[in-house]
Motif scaffolding. Structure first.
Motif, PDB file in Angstrom:
ATOM      1  N   VAL A  81      55.508  39.701  45.500  1.00  0.00           N
ATOM      2  CA  VAL A  81      54.091  39.386  45.672  1.00  0.00           C
ATOM      3  C   VAL A  81      53.422  40.412  46.575  1.00  0.00           C
ATOM      4  O   VAL A  81      52.423  41.028  46.220  1.00  0.00           O
ATOM      5  N   TYR A  88      48.871  43.915  47.058  1.00  0.00           N
ATOM      6  CA  TYR A  88      49.738  43.074  46.242  1.00  0.00           C
ATOM      7  C   TYR A  88      50.409  43.898  45.166  1.00  0.00           C
ATOM      8  O   TYR A  88      50.044  45.032  44.911  1.00  0.00           O
ATOM      9  N   PHE A  89      51.319  43.211  44.469  1.00  0.00           N
ATOM     10  CA  PHE A  89      51.754  43.735  43.193  1.00  0.00           C
ATOM     11  C   PHE A  89      50.841  43.126  42.132  1.00  0.00           C
ATOM     12  O   PHE A  89      50.086  42.198  42.404  1.00  0.00           O
ATOM     13  N   PHE A 241      43.926  47.576  46.661  1.00  0.00           N
ATOM     14  CA  PHE A 241      44.775  46.460  47.075  1.00  0.00           C
ATOM     15  C   PHE A 241      46.002  46.265  46.192  1.00  0.00           C
ATOM     16  O   PHE A 241      46.514  45.177  46.044  1.00  0.00           O
ATOM     17  N   TRP A 242      46.467  47.334  45.579  1.00  0.00           N
ATOM     18  CA  TRP A 242      47.719  47.253  44.812  1.00  0.00           C
ATOM     19  C   TRP A 242      48.704  48.249  45.384  1.00  0.00           C
ATOM     20  O   TRP A 242      48.436  49.463  45.412  1.00  0.00           O
TER      21      TRP A 242
END
Ligand code: SF4
Ligand code: SF4
Lengths: 329, 366
Positions: A81, A88-89, A241-242
């Protein structure tokens, strides 16, 4: 527990964490079976068992699971996660164990720790220790095994980083000897994208060996330090955000800034991250006209001939551009 | 500041618009979604990104053409790509040469200053009490719109004269647009409900009931889903919505603390748990939970609408297949992209409804 077998699919985050996972599981006394490298049969298995809308890398993952499932007692499929603050993923990693259980049955029991450091700073370690407990009751063994695996993992990732100044030694922008017509120079080309595309030579249709054969010096995001990547990402107005794409974009920005000869972005057709990230990199690349940029999009129908042609055209373009530049300076 | 807001059914057309008008902004709504909106979006957006991004991009271009200079969006922080929409759209529009300011509202994270600046701009020197008042009015409109739309979904399959439900609804909404107080909104809502009640054929009780689940934008924007709710209504189906703006707004504004601290596991998440115990972003987990609940409550089937390449819904689709098998509960997944045609959709809906009907008949006979 006696001798039992844990299957680790050679797909998706295997390419990021295999060292850590395998060392840890073996340290506990398990026999780890890694599926063999991707083949046509394996991919076909995956394509058949996953829904058609899912991205190629997840289909490949399904294929690996299919090839392992009858040979092992457990399958190791962590739910990845979050491993760093603020990133995140992609949703498919968040639901990966559930997707598998929904579409492939019967499956051997999954070992599916949830890795989510938002919950606590020690979550990463704890998740592993928790896994250990289900395998052996020797808590000292579990602990040592994790610490050792983590140490090796860190050492390995650190060994691959470019030292500051390394890129200069690669003689970026090697001048071209006019008479040689570009013979005998080695081009510096970065390959960026998810590691499960880059490192799976079946999926990327042997792109790396093709480039190597053409004498290209290949650069990857693995070679860029984490600090440098974070620094480059500051150029974006809104933070990404990845976790996986941060690495891709940060490395792309770094290579652009260093004005290497070219960048190839490997992406896949149905990937949610790539569709936006590709746009960012493409736009940023306009700011560095001397760096050639292209995107290779893969899906299960991509043919090797097409990739060959495109690779040749891309390298040709770089060489022609270099000859032109050397004639005009 | 001339603000434009992307289209999202009546929600933005009425509620969002009223909020910003009452804060003293000039609001220029984009023209209703059309083929042109879609074409513009498709032309300038990255090819493989999801449909909502493309259409909203089209909205912005058409809003800018009408003279807007400020674009309003909401942001987020993943894991689905919605959180990076505004940023991507801004880049694309700037590269096309448009001059504008993009205000993307989200919970600040490392960009607190940007967010404070945005809020300051939107507050427009109004007092806090004006802000609260405007917000309460807009919120009342949101609730009323969703209640009325849901009631219309119950009425349409029972209307005696085809098209009357839609007419009554539209009449109600055009009054709602001009409402100036929460009380007025309530009055219009009650009156419209009464009007809807009046046209119902009370004899029709046992209709086919379908839960509509899936990705937020496609489920709620009628142009994008080819008016699926109305179509089902005319096929004699009562639709129950599984997607609503309300929880979405509260969580997007992070107003969850108003409801007692941390996000709790709701009934929908709980129902999803045996199949998908973890959130996957977007509506992924609620989609699964709603399908489970719909089956438990004895509905006849569910339809999942998703944009092509949508990340959370692809996880949900995979899981829902299993749910549907286990519970013997029919689910139709419809995938929308720019090529989705109306005719193909109608055929699939008709076939699905026929299936549900014969299933229901079998159940009654045995
Ligand atoms: S990041 Fe992209 S390629 Fe990887 S699993 Fe997610 S959608 Fe698939
Ligand atoms: S939920 Fe799906 S369609 Fe909506 S923004 Fe996320 S990925 Fe795109």
């Amino acid at each position: 527990m006696g001798n039992f077998k844990i299957g680790v699919p050679r797909a998706l985050l295997y390419y990021e964490y295999s060292l850590l996972w395998i060392d840890f599981l073996e340290g506990l006394g398990a026999e780890v079976i890694v599926s063999s490298p991707t083949t046509k049969e394996l991919l076909d298995l995956g394509v058949k068992s996953a829904i058609s809308e899912v991205c190629l890398p997840v289909k490949v993952f399904y294929g690996h699971v299919m090839s392992l499932k009858d040979k092992v007692d457990f399958l190791f499929v962590p739910r990845m996660v979050c491993v760093e603050k603020g990133a995140y993923f992609c949703p498919k990693f968040l639901g990966l164990p559930d997707m598998l259980k929904s579409s492939l049955s019967p499956l051997p029991p999954l070992i599916e720790p949830t890795i989510d450091v938002r919950k606590s700073a020690t979550n990463f370690k704890n998740a592993f220790l928790e896994v250990g407990k289900s395998i052996t009751s020797n808590s000292k063994k579990i602990y040592c095994s994790f610490i050792q695996a983590q140490k090796n993992f860190w050492l390995y990732s650190a060994a691959n980083k470019l030292e500051e100044g390394d890129l200069n030694q690669l003689q970026i922008n090697q001048p071209i000897n006019k008479s040689s017509k570009g013979e005998g120079i080695s081009l510096n080309v970065a390959l960026i994208g998810h590691s499960y595309l880059l490192d799976d030579s079946f999926v990327n249709l042997n792109l790396i060996s093709k480039l190597k054969k053409a004498g290209v010096n290949i650069l990857t995001a693995e070679m860029v330090s984490k600090k440098e990547i974070e620094k480059q990402l500051k150029k974006l107005y809104k933070p990404l955000f990845w976790t996986l794409s941060k690495k891709t974009v940060g490395a792309a920005l770094y290579f652009l800034e260093k004005k290497i000869d070219g960048i190839i972005h490997l992406s896949t057709f149905e990937c949610g991250e790539d569709s936006l990230v590709g746009e960012i990199i493409r736009q940023e690349s306009h700011k560095y006209p001397s760096v050639a940029y292209t995107e290779f999009v893969f899906d299960e129908h991509t043919g090797e001939a097409g990739i060959n042609t495109r690779t040749e055209a891309f390298l040709d373009m770089i060489i022609r551009r270099k000859i032109y530049e050397s004639n005009h300076t | 500041m001339k603000v434009t807001i992307p289209n999202l059914g009546n929600i933005t057309l009425i509620a969002a618009k009223s909020l910003f008008v009452n804060l003293g902004h000039e609001v220029i709504m984009p023209p209703p979604n059309s083929k042109r909106t879609l074409d513009l979006g498709v032309r300038y957006a990255p090819e493989y990104c999801c449909l909502p991004l493309k259409i909203v991009l089209g909205n912005f271009i058409e809003g800018l053409e009408k003279g807007a200079d400020t674009l309003l969006m909401v942001g987020g922080w993943g894991p689905c790509r919605f959180g990076y929409y505004a940023e991507t759209q801004k880049r694309i529009l700037k590269s096309l040469g448009y001059k504008f300011e993009m205000i993307s509202l989200e919970v600040p994270r490392g960009n607190l200053l940007h967010q404070l600046h945005y809020v300051h701009r939107l507050m427009n020197k109004n007092s806090f009490s004006t802000l609260i008042k405007s917000f309460r009015l807009a919120w009342a409109q949101v609730v009323a719109i969703e209640d009325l739309e849901q009631e219309a979904l119950r009425t349409r399959p029972r209307e005696k004269i085809k098209g009357e439900t839609t007419k009554i609804l539209q009449a109600g909404f055009s009054l709602m647009e001009r409402a100036q107080s929460v009380e007025e909104v309530e009055k219009i809502k009650q009156k419209t409900l009464k009007n809807l009640e009046r046209i119902k054929d009370q004899g029709k009780e046992d209709l086919i009931k379908i839960k509509l689940v899936g990705e937020f934008y496609v489920a709620l924007e009628p142009f994008v889903n080819h008016n699926i709710e109305e179509k089902l209504g005319y096929l004699g189906v009562e639709v129950e919505r599984g997607v609503s703006v309300q929880p979405w707004v509260t969580s997007a504004l992070n107003l969850n603390f108003l409801k007692g601290g941390q996000k709790k596991e709701g009934p929908v998440e709980k129902a999803a748990r045996p199949y998908l115990p973890h959130s996957v972003g977007g509506e992924g987990q609620p989609t699964v939970g709603n399908v489970v609940l719909a089956s438990e409550r004895g509905l006849d089937g569910a339809i999942q609408v998703i944009p092509f390449t949508c990340m959370p819904e692809i996880v949900a689709e995979t899981v829902v297949k299993k749910v549907s098998e286990d519970l013997d509960f029919p689910v139709l997944t419809l995938i929308y992209d720019e090529q989705t045609g109306e005719e193909g959709l109608v055929t699939r809906l008709e076939a699905f409804v026929d299936l549900l009907k014969s299933k229901k008949l079998n159940r009654c006979l045995t």
